[in-house]
Design a protein around this motif. Sequence first.
Motif, mmCIF file in Angstrom:
data_model
loop_
_atom_site.group_PDB
_atom_site.id
_atom_site.type_symbol
_atom_site.label_atom_id
_atom_site.label_comp_id
_atom_site.label_asym_id
_atom_site.label_seq_id
_atom_site.Cartn_x
_atom_site.Cartn_y
_atom_site.Cartn_z
ATOM 1 N N MET A 221 -42.918 14.029 -4.576
ATOM 2 C CA MET A 221 -41.946 15.053 -4.206
ATOM 3 C C MET A 221 -40.677 13.451 -3.752
ATOM 4 S SD MET A 221 -41.552 14.843 0.560
ATOM 5 C CE MET A 221 -40.371 15.748 1.127
ATOM 6 N N GLU A 222 -39.202 14.324 -3.968
ATOM 7 C CA GLU A 222 -37.926 14.589 -3.745
ATOM 8 C C GLU A 222 -36.799 14.686 -2.880
ATOM 9 O OE1 GLU A 222 -36.688 11.787 -7.881
ATOM 10 O OE2 GLU A 222 -36.441 14.038 -8.059
ATOM 11 N N GLN A 223 -35.959 13.616 -2.053
ATOM 12 C CA GLN A 223 -35.571 13.763 -0.364
ATOM 13 C C GLN A 223 -33.683 13.354 -1.003
ATOM 14 O OE1 GLN A 223 -34.619 16.233 1.114
ATOM 15 N NE2 GLN A 223 -36.094 16.039 2.741
ATOM 16 N N THR A 224 -32.780 14.088 -1.236
ATOM 17 C CA THR A 224 -31.972 13.255 -0.285
ATOM 18 C C THR A 224 -30.879 13.573 0.493
ATOM 19 O OG1 THR A 224 -31.146 14.243 -3.167
ATOM 20 C CG2 THR A 224 -29.646 13.515 -1.232
ATOM 21 N N LEU A 225 -30.287 12.574 0.864
ATOM 22 C CA LEU A 225 -29.698 12.422 2.428
ATOM 23 C C LEU A 225 -28.412 12.102 2.140
ATOM 24 C CD1 LEU A 225 -32.193 9.615 4.123
ATOM 25 C CD2 LEU A 225 -32.422 12.068 3.919
ATOM 26 N N CYS B 16 -24.075 -0.641 2.999
ATOM 27 C CA CYS B 16 -25.612 -0.334 3.847
ATOM 28 C C CYS B 16 -26.810 0.127 2.506
ATOM 29 C CB CYS B 16 -25.304 1.253 4.489
ATOM 30 S SG CYS B 16 -24.617 1.101 6.055
ATOM 31 N N THR B 17 -25.846 0.190 1.494
ATOM 32 C CA THR B 17 -27.418 0.445 0.495
ATOM 33 C C THR B 17 -27.921 -1.321 -0.266
ATOM 34 O OG1 THR B 17 -25.119 0.238 -1.601
ATOM 35 C CG2 THR B 17 -25.771 2.670 -0.951
ATOM 36 N N ASN B 18 -27.125 -2.332 -0.340
ATOM 37 C CA ASN B 18 -27.708 -3.070 -0.708
ATOM 38 C C ASN B 18 -28.253 -3.604 0.334
ATOM 39 O OD1 ASN B 18 -26.015 -4.707 -3.059
ATOM 40 N ND2 ASN B 18 -24.638 -2.818 -2.482
ATOM 41 N N GLU B 19 -28.187 -3.308 1.896
ATOM 42 C CA GLU B 19 -28.667 -3.565 2.552
ATOM 43 C C GLU B 19 -30.687 -3.223 2.578
ATOM 44 O OE1 GLU B 19 -27.166 -3.504 6.387
ATOM 45 O OE2 GLU B 19 -26.469 -4.939 6.456
ATOM 46 N N TRP B 20 -30.255 -2.373 2.145
ATOM 47 C CA TRP B 20 -31.227 -0.445 2.244
ATOM 48 C C TRP B 20 -32.353 -1.210 0.658
ATOM 49 C CZ3 TRP B 20 -28.657 4.389 2.675
ATOM 50 C CH2 TRP B 20 -27.500 4.244 4.454
ATOM 51 N N ALA B 21 -31.453 -1.708 -0.242
ATOM 52 C CA ALA B 21 -32.560 -2.068 -1.160
ATOM 53 C C ALA B 21 -33.625 -3.219 -1.215
ATOM 54 C CB ALA B 21 -31.592 -2.951 -2.298
ATOM 55 N N GLY B 22 -33.219 -4.239 0.015
ATOM 56 C CA GLY B 22 -33.758 -5.509 -0.111
ATOM 57 C C GLY B 22 -34.914 -4.813 1.549
ATOM 58 N N GLN B 23 -35.094 -3.101 1.681
ATOM 59 C CA GLN B 23 -36.814 -2.624 1.991
ATOM 60 C C GLN B 23 -37.687 -1.991 1.361
ATOM 61 O OE1 GLN B 23 -36.224 -3.234 5.680
ATOM 62 N NE2 GLN B 23 -34.861 -4.464 5.540
ATOM 63 N N PRO B 24 -38.416 -1.945 1.570
ATOM 64 C CA PRO B 24 -39.509 -1.459 0.855
ATOM 65 C C PRO B 24 -39.574 0.174 0.975
ATOM 66 C CG PRO B 24 -40.525 -1.696 2.853
ATOM 67 C CD PRO B 24 -38.839 -2.404 2.753
ATOM 68 N N TRP B 25 -38.927 0.544 0.332
ATOM 69 C CA TRP B 25 -37.967 2.366 0.631
ATOM 70 C C TRP B 25 -37.570 2.395 -0.879
ATOM 71 C CZ3 TRP B 25 -33.877 1.219 4.966
ATOM 72 C CH2 TRP B 25 -34.346 0.815 5.970
ATOM 73 N N PRO B 26 -38.706 4.182 -1.085
ATOM 74 C CA PRO B 26 -38.314 4.594 -2.307
ATOM 75 C C PRO B 26 -37.441 4.729 -2.617
ATOM 76 C CG PRO B 26 -39.166 6.427 -0.935
ATOM 77 C CD PRO B 26 -39.064 4.844 0.254
ATOM 78 N N ILE B 27 -35.822 4.363 -2.695
ATOM 79 C CA ILE B 27 -34.852 4.851 -2.699
ATOM 80 C C ILE B 27 -34.444 4.573 -4.794
ATOM 81 C CG2 ILE B 27 -31.807 4.849 -2.866
ATOM 82 C CD1 ILE B 27 -32.396 3.114 -0.686
ATOM 83 N N SER B 28 -33.945 6.667 -4.662
ATOM 84 C CA SER B 28 -34.202 6.367 -6.211
ATOM 85 C C SER B 28 -32.871 6.306 -6.838
ATOM 86 C CB SER B 28 -35.285 7.552 -6.998
ATOM 87 O OG SER B 28 -34.476 8.540 -6.481
ATOM 88 N N GLY C 225 -40.649 9.568 -4.269
ATOM 89 C CA GLY C 225 -41.975 9.259 -4.544
ATOM 90 C C GLY C 225 -43.011 9.979 -3.842
ATOM 91 N N ALA C 226 -44.346 9.234 -3.165
ATOM 92 C CA ALA C 226 -45.666 9.720 -2.642
ATOM 93 C C ALA C 226 -44.579 10.810 -1.410
ATOM 94 C CB ALA C 226 -46.074 9.064 -1.717
ATOM 95 N N ALA C 227 -45.317 11.964 -0.700
ATOM 96 C CA ALA C 227 -44.668 12.370 -0.006
ATOM 97 C C ALA C 227 -44.763 11.629 2.199
ATOM 98 C CB ALA C 227 -46.002 13.785 0.479
ATOM 99 N N ALA C 228 -45.213 10.537 1.828
ATOM 100 C CA ALA C 228 -45.552 10.131 2.508
ATOM 101 C C ALA C 228 -44.815 8.984 3.195
ATOM 102 C CB ALA C 228 -47.407 8.959 3.692
ATOM 103 N N GLY C 229 -44.659 8.299 2.038
ATOM 104 C CA GLY C 229 -43.355 7.173 1.633
ATOM 105 C C GLY C 229 -42.095 7.784 1.685
ATOM 106 N N GLN D 167 -37.330 8.651 4.986
ATOM 107 C CA GLN D 167 -36.118 9.662 5.644
ATOM 108 C C GLN D 167 -35.955 9.269 7.271
ATOM 109 O OE1 GLN D 167 -36.652 13.611 5.002
ATOM 110 N NE2 GLN D 167 -35.589 14.650 6.895
ATOM 111 N N ALA D 168 -37.105 9.280 7.891
ATOM 112 C CA ALA D 168 -37.095 9.018 9.874
ATOM 113 C C ALA D 168 -36.556 7.994 9.911
ATOM 114 C CB ALA D 168 -38.001 9.163 10.115
ATOM 115 N N LYS D 169 -36.128 6.753 8.409
ATOM 116 C CA LYS D 169 -35.506 5.869 8.663
ATOM 117 C C LYS D 169 -34.349 5.665 8.757
ATOM 118 C CE LYS D 169 -38.964 1.914 10.184
ATOM 119 N NZ LYS D 169 -39.234 1.803 11.729
ATOM 120 N N LEU D 170 -34.159 6.113 7.561
ATOM 121 C CA LEU D 170 -32.929 6.008 7.490
ATOM 122 C C LEU D 170 -31.908 7.314 8.354
ATOM 123 C CD1 LEU D 170 -32.978 5.969 3.284
ATOM 124 C CD2 LEU D 170 -32.337 4.017 4.690
ATOM 125 N N GLY D 171 -32.312 8.385 7.950
ATOM 126 C CA GLY D 171 -31.264 8.874 9.442
ATOM 127 C C GLY D 171 -30.763 10.507 8.171
ATOM 128 N N GLY D 172 -29.018 10.395 8.223
ATOM 129 C CA GLY D 172 -28.338 11.173 8.186
ATOM 130 C C GLY D 172 -28.875 12.416 7.478
#
Length: 355
Positions: free
Chosen positions: A178-182, A194-206, A221-225, A230-235
């Motif tokens: 699955m892929e989703q763009t915010l 923000c992008t550097n802070e998010w890089a330290g989190q286990p989020w599938p940012i590609s 990544g996997a749909a659940a991830g 997406q729920a954490k980041l918002g946008g």
Amino acid sequence: MAVGSNGVLRSLQERVRSAVAAGTPLVIRAGGTKNFYGNATGTKCDVLDPRVYRGVKDYEPTELVITACSGTALAEVEATLAQHNQMLAFEPPHFGAATLGGAIASGLAGPRRMAAGSIRDFVLGTTLLDGRANVLTFGGNVMKNVAGYDVSRALGGSLGTLGLILEVSLKVMPRPAMEQTLRFELPEADAIRCTNEWAGQPWPISATAWCDGRLSVRLSGAAAGVRAAQAKLGGNVVTDAEPFWIALREQTHGFFNGTENTTLWRLSVPPTAMPLDLGATLLEWRGAQRWIWSSNSTEVRAKIQAVGGHATAFRHHRGDVFHPLAPALSRIHLRLKKEFDPAGIFNPGRMYPNF
């Protein structure tokens, strides 16, 4: 089926021998999609077209490895992988009818490079036709084959200055489920933070990209991830975002519509570096890669040097394209050039004037 037969290989070897004997430089050129990139090689050169040596030689989807001749169209390689839901994770740009060899020699990668790695990270082995007309093989076609100096990785980004790449074995990856763009409305400094802070989190940012006050973030990544991130980041969710990322990769995005009177610079800097205030800017890779338009090369290179990065004049430039090398690095480049191309016939001056 590969067309890279022994007869074709022998004809390429003879071309090299004849060029050395006549002292005639050779410009390696297939589709010509990256003619704009690098320094000019001069007019007294013959063209060596590698497209006569083409085709997929071996592909085992379960092993995640493909081996193909350098003259193979990049689109053909990607279509072969797509049949098994696999991909080249570094997302090389095409800029038209690109070949696999050109993609490796240029070393260019697309938006996913920030998460997946560079071309060099995926090259397992290569076969090279050197300046003595010898066929040299480096690495292998399995992921654990590593021995000695990794010449295969050195060929990535060498712009054909060390020889003609004949074959490449690449590690490939499954396509994400699955892929989703915010998208976020943010000023440049906040986007970098923000992008550097998010890089330290286990989020599938590609992939990330910022331009004109808008930050785009791709989750893969996997749909659940993806849904959890997406729920954490918002946008705001962007529907049908694939054309945006392709336009970024192929530089058909509106930002790249400059003029020949202004240089498009590619900047490699620490991702946490704050805005450089050098002109119109597009950020990728959490800010590690930045594109700007500027005609002041002295200012650009001085400011980039100050933050510990380097600047490449990517398009529309009439001076030295690549950032000056430190003396130690320059010596390494010269030694490699002398070892693989002692007569200096391959793409002379394409990277630096002295080789």
